[in-house]
Design a protein around this motif. Structure first.
Motif, PDB file in Angstrom:
ATOM      1  N   GLY A 515      -0.211   5.474 -13.493  1.00 48.66           N
ATOM      2  CA  GLY A 515      -0.734   6.066 -12.559  1.00 48.66           C
ATOM      3  C   GLY A 515      -2.212   6.008 -12.664  1.00 48.66           C
ATOM      4  N   ALA A 516      -2.631   6.778 -13.732  1.00 47.03           N
ATOM      5  CA  ALA A 516      -3.832   7.058 -13.873  1.00 47.03           C
ATOM      6  C   ALA A 516      -5.039   5.833 -13.987  1.00 47.03           C
ATOM      7  CB  ALA A 516      -4.118   7.856 -15.259  1.00 47.03           C
ATOM      8  N   LEU A 517      -4.483   4.931 -14.637  1.00 47.10           N
ATOM      9  CA  LEU A 517      -5.424   3.833 -14.676  1.00 47.10           C
ATOM     10  C   LEU A 517      -5.349   2.800 -13.399  1.00 47.10           C
ATOM     11  CD1 LEU A 517      -5.119   1.591 -18.054  1.00 47.10           C
ATOM     12  CD2 LEU A 517      -7.152   2.433 -16.967  1.00 47.10           C
ATOM     13  N   MET A 518      -3.929   2.725 -12.803  1.00 42.43           N
ATOM     14  CA  MET A 518      -3.972   2.048 -11.519  1.00 42.43           C
ATOM     15  C   MET A 518      -4.795   2.551 -10.308  1.00 42.43           C
ATOM     16  SD  MET A 518      -2.218  -0.906 -12.142  1.00 42.43           S
ATOM     17  CE  MET A 518      -2.332  -1.343 -10.746  1.00 42.43           C
ATOM     18  N   MET A 519      -4.918   4.152 -10.231  1.00 35.25           N
ATOM     19  CA  MET A 519      -5.762   4.779  -9.652  1.00 35.25           C
ATOM     20  C   MET A 519      -7.027   4.612  -9.629  1.00 35.25           C
ATOM     21  SD  MET A 519      -6.218   8.822  -9.197  1.00 35.25           S
ATOM     22  CE  MET A 519      -7.552   8.913 -10.723  1.00 35.25           C
ATOM     23  N   GLU A 520      -7.693   4.414 -10.922  1.00 35.27           N
ATOM     24  CA  GLU A 520      -9.108   4.096 -11.085  1.00 35.27           C
ATOM     25  C   GLU A 520      -9.183   2.819 -10.727  1.00 35.27           C
ATOM     26  OE1 GLU A 520     -11.026   5.059 -14.671  1.00 35.27           O
ATOM     27  OE2 GLU A 520     -10.036   7.031 -14.671  1.00 35.27           O
ATOM     28  N   ARG A 521      -8.675   1.768 -11.041  1.00 33.44           N
ATOM     29  CA  ARG A 521      -8.638   0.471 -10.671  1.00 33.44           C
ATOM     30  C   ARG A 521      -8.618   0.257  -9.033  1.00 33.44           C
ATOM     31  NH1 ARG A 521      -5.362  -4.440 -13.280  1.00 33.44           N
ATOM     32  NH2 ARG A 521      -6.755  -4.272 -14.757  1.00 33.44           N
ATOM     33  N   LYS A 522      -7.681   1.119  -8.479  1.00 37.44           N
ATOM     34  CA  LYS A 522      -7.589   0.928  -6.917  1.00 37.44           C
ATOM     35  C   LYS A 522      -8.924   1.260  -6.130  1.00 37.44           C
ATOM     36  CE  LYS A 522      -4.632   2.213  -3.017  1.00 37.44           C
ATOM     37  NZ  LYS A 522      -3.607   2.893  -2.734  1.00 37.44           N
ATOM     38  N   GLU A 523      -9.351   2.504  -6.619  1.00 39.74           N
ATOM     39  CA  GLU A 523     -10.753   3.033  -6.233  1.00 39.74           C
ATOM     40  C   GLU A 523     -11.965   2.408  -6.485  1.00 39.74           C
ATOM     41  OE1 GLU A 523     -10.552   7.226  -7.031  1.00 39.74           O
ATOM     42  OE2 GLU A 523      -8.890   7.752  -5.708  1.00 39.74           O
ATOM     43  N   GLY A 524     -11.943   1.518  -7.511  1.00 39.87           N
ATOM     44  CA  GLY A 524     -13.074   0.819  -7.928  1.00 39.87           C
ATOM     45  C   GLY A 524     -13.721   1.467  -8.969  1.00 39.87           C
ATOM     46  N   MET A 525     -13.307   2.580  -9.472  1.00 40.31           N
ATOM     47  CA  MET A 525     -14.048   3.237 -10.543  1.00 40.31           C
ATOM     48  C   MET A 525     -13.896   2.824 -11.863  1.00 40.31           C
ATOM     49  SD  MET A 525     -15.625   6.034  -9.446  1.00 40.31           S
ATOM     50  CE  MET A 525     -15.812   6.841 -11.183  1.00 40.31           C
ATOM     51  N   VAL A 594      -0.984  -1.088 -21.351  1.00 39.83           N
ATOM     52  CA  VAL A 594      -0.411  -2.666 -21.295  1.00 39.83           C
ATOM     53  C   VAL A 594      -0.103  -2.956 -19.765  1.00 39.83           C
ATOM     54  CG1 VAL A 594       0.916  -4.578 -22.101  1.00 39.83           C
ATOM     55  CG2 VAL A 594       0.215  -2.713 -23.621  1.00 39.83           C
ATOM     56  N   ILE A 595       0.750  -2.308 -19.232  1.00 37.46           N
ATOM     57  CA  ILE A 595       1.354  -2.532 -17.950  1.00 37.46           C
ATOM     58  C   ILE A 595       0.276  -2.395 -16.822  1.00 37.46           C
ATOM     59  CG2 ILE A 595       2.803  -1.719 -15.823  1.00 37.46           C
ATOM     60  CD1 ILE A 595       4.857  -0.855 -17.904  1.00 37.46           C
ATOM     61  N   ALA A 596      -0.749  -1.258 -17.016  1.00 39.03           N
ATOM     62  CA  ALA A 596      -1.741  -1.246 -15.913  1.00 39.03           C
ATOM     63  C   ALA A 596      -2.829  -2.339 -16.062  1.00 39.03           C
ATOM     64  CB  ALA A 596      -2.354   0.392 -15.988  1.00 39.03           C
ATOM     65  N   THR A 597      -3.077  -2.636 -17.320  1.00 40.83           N
ATOM     66  CA  THR A 597      -4.070  -3.753 -17.549  1.00 40.83           C
ATOM     67  C   THR A 597      -3.666  -5.057 -16.988  1.00 40.83           C
ATOM     68  OG1 THR A 597      -3.419  -3.662 -19.979  1.00 40.83           O
ATOM     69  CG2 THR A 597      -5.492  -2.307 -19.209  1.00 40.83           C
ATOM     70  N   VAL A 598      -2.525  -5.351 -17.237  1.00 41.23           N
ATOM     71  CA  VAL A 598      -1.645  -6.617 -16.870  1.00 41.23           C
ATOM     72  C   VAL A 598      -1.557  -6.779 -15.334  1.00 41.23           C
ATOM     73  CG1 VAL A 598       0.207  -8.224 -16.749  1.00 41.23           C
ATOM     74  CG2 VAL A 598      -0.731  -7.191 -18.948  1.00 41.23           C
ATOM     75  N   CYS A 599      -1.176  -5.733 -14.641  1.00 41.42           N
ATOM     76  CA  CYS A 599      -0.917  -5.878 -13.002  1.00 41.42           C
ATOM     77  C   CYS A 599      -2.099  -5.435 -12.428  1.00 41.42           C
ATOM     78  CB  CYS A 599       0.178  -4.697 -12.843  1.00 41.42           C
ATOM     79  SG  CYS A 599       1.799  -5.018 -13.811  1.00 41.42           S
ATOM     80  N   GLU A 600      -2.368  -6.316 -11.351  1.00 42.65           N
ATOM     81  CA  GLU A 600      -3.370  -5.975 -10.394  1.00 42.65           C
ATOM     82  C   GLU A 600      -3.037  -5.156  -9.373  1.00 42.65           C
ATOM     83  OE1 GLU A 600      -6.199  -7.348 -10.688  1.00 42.65           O
ATOM     84  OE2 GLU A 600      -6.033  -8.691 -12.307  1.00 42.65           O
ATOM     85  N   GLU A 601      -1.860  -5.086  -9.013  1.00 43.07           N
ATOM     86  CA  GLU A 601      -1.276  -4.163  -7.870  1.00 43.07           C
ATOM     87  C   GLU A 601      -0.474  -3.156  -8.462  1.00 43.07           C
ATOM     88  OE1 GLU A 601       0.086  -6.434  -4.762  1.00 43.07           O
ATOM     89  OE2 GLU A 601      -1.334  -7.641  -4.541  1.00 43.07           O
ATOM     90  N   GLU A 602      -0.507  -1.828  -7.568  1.00 43.31           N
ATOM     91  CA  GLU A 602       0.459  -0.801  -7.878  1.00 43.31           C
ATOM     92  C   GLU A 602       1.766  -1.027  -7.911  1.00 43.31           C
ATOM     93  OE1 GLU A 602      -1.262   3.525  -6.933  1.00 43.31           O
ATOM     94  OE2 GLU A 602      -1.622   2.428  -5.376  1.00 43.31           O
ATOM     95  N   ARG A 603       2.160  -1.816  -6.828  1.00 41.88           N
ATOM     96  CA  ARG A 603       3.644  -2.369  -6.527  1.00 41.88           C
ATOM     97  C   ARG A 603       4.119  -2.964  -7.952  1.00 41.88           C
ATOM     98  NH1 ARG A 603       4.844  -5.740  -1.421  1.00 41.88           N
ATOM     99  NH2 ARG A 603       3.318  -7.120  -2.481  1.00 41.88           N
ATOM    100  N   THR A 604       3.196  -3.963  -8.258  1.00 45.36           N
ATOM    101  CA  THR A 604       3.661  -4.793  -9.204  1.00 45.36           C
ATOM    102  C   THR A 604       3.948  -3.901 -10.829  1.00 45.36           C
ATOM    103  OG1 THR A 604       2.353  -6.387  -8.554  1.00 45.36           O
ATOM    104  CG2 THR A 604       3.270  -6.815 -10.909  1.00 45.36           C
TER     105      THR A 604
END
Length: 691
Positions: A515-525, A594-604
């Motif tokens: 959740g933490a890493l995907m949030m940062e990726r989604k917001e562009g941070m 690993v999951i957060a870095t491999v996946c591009e989208e939150e759903r995945t």
């Protein structure tokens, strides 16, 4: 002769590279495509771009023409398929290039800000990332608040308008006085007067501080103050020239008209190439030239060494990252409390639902020792062999079994067939006498005596767990009735507890970090921080420090409720139990990375996290012993992260073994290896995974 031509080519290419390095940005023969190899979609096609130092370079073109892709390649977040790019004298990502790093100010298309932070906190965070002092950050913040007409520093970003958020994003890209400034549509939604002021400030930066500025915009005519503009269409440059020369060359009044004329010329040329069927040959020739160019490029740039990765913890960046993570938790206190309470709720549900025996299960019985109209009276307390069937039935009466009297054997069996009872039990009319006879004769008793002194039981086996549980109760009752033997209670709650404890901690940690890493990726941070020179290892380390606090609290809640409230057996050292649980939580965090870095989208990422839960529960010996699995699955289970730790924790809790036992310390070693492996993989993916 061929050797002389080759030498000349090397000299020409080397000379061109040295010339390229003199510019702020230099791109030669660049190609970039997306999609698959079979169905590629070319975004950049043989593009050449030259940005001298200390000018404003306007990169203009319609949406989808490749502007943002070019900017991402310049800041090192994407790699070209072929071609060469030099930024500030080096290749992006190489040691000494300054890219990524604080030499670059980057404003992406998205807002790329933490919307739960205030304006002041946002300035502090990015200032610390760039190694600025707090006093210098305050000075810069006050200037930009006034210059960009922003509200007070305590205003939360979430509560600002879209235009105000973009202005803050612009200010953040300027805060550290970068040498190269990359702005992706900085004036969208900005008031015309303020837009003019921003351009005046950018021109001043380029003129007085020798700052190189590359920007994209939808407002073509606003780039009249740029030193050079590149008109881009279909992945290529239509022109790269000063605005004055373009207006003069094409004899028009606006840059919009220049763009229109050049687009028409490009379409005419394309139609002619298609007509002559020469476009494929031209593309092949360019690609071959690119391969020859790459072959002779001298690799002079110094690569990163292993010691550069060992000394990764820059104090300024670590301070900013850790402070940011804890501040985010404080701003989302409701979510934080829920995360802490969740393991308590899961532990309570587990202990109240898994393990306790089903109650009030009906067993029909027909006792032919008594008249069918009579119930069993209290049997005598002496050692007489009278009404032994009643003694047995008395031993069976408890909260788990509800004994229902039937008049005949047929009636008892019908109750089982109709689903009214789980079993039927019968006593012969001479049960007590034959039992006495069997007791006296021992092994010499004949078959008739054995049969008549045996309580016959018929069970409904449609639910084997309940059926076996009932038979277990009957066995206990028989042992109590006949010999007062003691038997150990094979409690499923205590068997499954170690695995469930580790599973809860592991997957709660996975959910937190994903959740933490995907949030940062989604917001562009995430991308913005990486462009500023924040290393992947620093990002993961700061998240680990923050999440460890939560994992420690979750571990404490789970173990307190398991051992104190619900009295789960723990025979071994509580220290090793706690340590193994915490290490398992750390392993879960790294798996989440690993999951957060491999996946591009939150759903995945959610699908992958949830999809890994069931196999781990089924194959790691949590719900059933590994020894009872199919031989292929048994070997497969050894390659999962919770198998050995589960056996280790079970040995600590149920057997009281110490860490010197092989089965115990193997669990610790396995967890540490998995943790290190996950962490290394996630760092490498963050570093090398680019578009």
């Amino acid at each position: 002769m061929a050797d002389e031509e080759e030498i000349k080519l090397v000299e020409t290419i080397s000379s061109g590279i040295e010339t390229c390095k003199q510019h702020a940005v230099c791109i030669r023969n660049a190609y970039k495509s997306y999609g698959t190899r079979r169905h590629p979609y070319a975004v950049i096609k043989g593009l050449n771009m030259t940005v001298p130092k200390g000018i404003i370079y306007g990169l203009l073109g319609a949406s989808g023409c490749g502007k943002t892709t070019i900017l991402s390649c310049i800041v090192g977040r994407r790699n070209l398929d072929s071609g060469d790019i030099f930024v500030l004298g080096g290749r992006p990502g190489r040691k000494g290039s300054g890219v990524p790093g604080p030499k670059v100010g980057y404003m992406p298309q998205e807002i790329a800000l933490y919307v739960d932070f205030s304006i002041k906190e946002t300035f502090y965070y990015f200032g610390w990332i760039n190694g600025m002092t707090t006093s210098a950050i305050k000075e810069k913040m006050n200037f930009f608040l006034d210059f960009l007409q922003l509200p007070g520093p305590k205003r939360i970003i979430r509560n600002l308008s879209g235009g105000q958020q973009r202005r803050i994003s612009l200010a953040i890209s300027l805060v550290q006085d970068p040498e190269l400034l990359i702005l992706d549509e900085p004036t969208v939604g900005v008031d015309p007067l303020l837009r003019e002021n921003i351009w005046t400030h950018l021109v001043k930066l380029a003129a007085t501080k020798n700052v190189t500025i590359i920007l994209t915009t939808h407002y073509i005519d606003e780039t009249k103050d740029a030193g050079i503009i590149g008109l881009m269409r279909g992945g290529k440059f239509l022109a790269e020239e000063t605005p004055e020369n373009l207006l003069k060359t094409y004899n028009v009044e606006s840059l919009e008209d220049v763009f229109l004329k050049l687009s028409e010329i490009q379409e005419q040329q394309r139609a002619e190439r298609v007509k002559e069927r020469g476009e494929t040959i031209e593309a092949r020739t360019e690609t071959q030239h690119k391969k020859r160019f790459q072959k002779y490029v001298p690799e002079k740039e110094e690569r990163w060494g292993i010691m550069d990765y060992v000394k990764f913890a820059n104090p300024h960046r670590m301070k900013a990252l850790t402070w940011k993570n804890f501040l985010w938790m404080w701003r989302n206190v409701g979510m934080f409390v829920f995360v802490i309470l969740l393991p308590i709720i899961e532990t309570i549900l587990y202990c109240l639902t898994i393990g306790p025996d089903p109650e009030y299960l009906q067993i029909s019985y027909a006792n032919y020792e008594l008249n069918f109209s009579k119930k069993c009276n209290k049997p005598p307390k002496n050692c007489s062999f009278n009404l032994l069937s009643c003694r047995f039935l008395e031993a069976l009466e408890d909260n788990s079994l509800d004994m229902v009297r039937c008049k005949t054997k047929k009636e008892a069996i019908e109750n089982v067939r109709d689903g009214k009872a789980w079993g039927a039990m019968f006593f012969a009319s001479s049960y007590s006498q034959e039992f006495q006879k069997r007791f006296e004769e021992g092994f010499e008793a004949n078959d008739e005596t054995v049969n008549l002194s045996t309580a016959i039981i018929h069970m409904d086996m449609s639910n084997q767990h309940i059926a076996y549980m009932i038979m277990r109760h009957m066995l206990w009752a028989y042992l109590e009735f006949s010999a007062n033997f003691l038997i150990l209670d094979p409690d499923f709650t205590n068997f499954a507890a170690p695995g469930l404890i580790l599973t809860m901690i592991f997957f709660l940690a996975v959910a937190l970090t994903v959740g933490a890493l995907m949030m940062e990726r989604k917001e562009g941070m995430l991308e913005r921080c990486l462009v500023l020179g924040v290393l992947p290892a620093e990002i993961l380390l700061s998240l680990t420090l923050t999440q460890c606090v939560i994992v420690c609290l979750q571990t404490a809640m789970i173990l307190i409720f398991s051992f104190v409230v619900f009295d789960i057996i723990v025979e071994g050292s509580i220290f090793w139990v706690v340590l193994l649980t915490l290490l398992n939580g750390l392993c879960g965090m790294c798996f989440g990375f690993v999951i957060a870095t491999v996946c591009e989208e939150e759903r995945t990422a959610v699908y992958l996290s949830m999809g890994s839960l069931l196999p781990i529960i089924m194959l790691c010996g949590i719900c059933w012993p590994v020894e009872g699995m199919h031989i292929i699955l048994r070997y497969w289970s050894f390659a999962l992260p919770l198998t050995f730790p589960t056996e280790s924790l079970r040995a600590l809790m149920a057997r009281g073994w110490g860490v010197q036992k092989t089965k115990v310390y193997v669990g610790f070693v396995s967890t540490i290896i998995w943790t290190a492996g996950f962490l290394i993989v996630s760092v490498l993916i963050l570093k090398y995974k680019r578009g």
